[in-house]
Motif scaffolding. Structure first.
Motif, short mmCIF file in Angstrom:
data_model
loop_
_atom_site.label_atom_id
_atom_site.label_comp_id
_atom_site.label_asym_id
_atom_site.label_seq_id
_atom_site.Cartn_x
_atom_site.Cartn_y
_atom_site.Cartn_z
N LYS A 1 44.75 44.26 44.03
CA LYS A 1 43.36 43.95 43.16
C LYS A 1 42.86 42.45 43.49
CE LYS A 1 44.54 46.37 39.16
NZ LYS A 1 44.66 46.46 37.36
N PHE B 1 31.15 45.79 44.56
CA PHE B 1 31.40 45.34 43.11
C PHE B 1 32.70 45.82 42.42
CE2 PHE B 1 30.31 45.48 38.79
CZ PHE B 1 30.06 44.19 38.35
N VAL B 2 32.80 47.07 42.76
CA VAL B 2 33.91 47.70 41.76
C VAL B 2 35.20 47.23 42.56
CG1 VAL B 2 35.11 50.05 41.64
CG2 VAL B 2 32.63 49.88 41.27
N MET C 1 36.05 44.38 43.62
CA MET C 1 35.92 43.04 43.30
C MET C 1 36.52 42.93 41.74
SD MET C 1 32.76 40.97 44.78
CE MET C 1 32.97 39.56 43.86
N LYS C 2 36.72 43.91 41.05
CA LYS C 2 37.34 43.88 39.63
C LYS C 2 38.74 44.02 39.74
CE LYS C 2 33.55 45.69 36.89
NZ LYS C 2 33.19 46.65 35.97
#
Length: 78
Positions: free
Chosen positions: A17, A74-75, A77-78
């Motif tokens: 992650k 963006f997804v 990086m979560k």
């Protein structure tokens, strides 16, 4: 041999992650390149030697792919 009980994959998922710094920077640069090419193809006369339909299709493809890459970054990086 050591036996593991419960959720022993937490260390691996925690590592996955965390985004790598250079990958994020490279992704942002590539997004800027894709969206920049889309802008050049759609809104300038720089590629006026191409047929208009080819310019518009290529510009749309670059724009859609740039937005897609931005979403994936963006997804991720979560």
């Amino acid at each position: 041999m050591e036996e593991k009980y419960g959720r022993y994959d937490e260390e691996e998922t925690a590592k996955k992650k965390q985004p790598l710094g250079m990958n994020v920077v490279f992704g942002m640069i590539m997004i800027a390149i894709y969206l920049g090419m889309a802008y050049l193809l759609l809104f300038t006369t720089l590629f006026s030697n191409l047929y208009d339909i080819v310019r518009y299709v290529m510009g749309a493809v670059f724009a859609v792919y740039g937005v897609f890459r931005g979403y994936r970054l963006f997804v991720g990086m979560k």
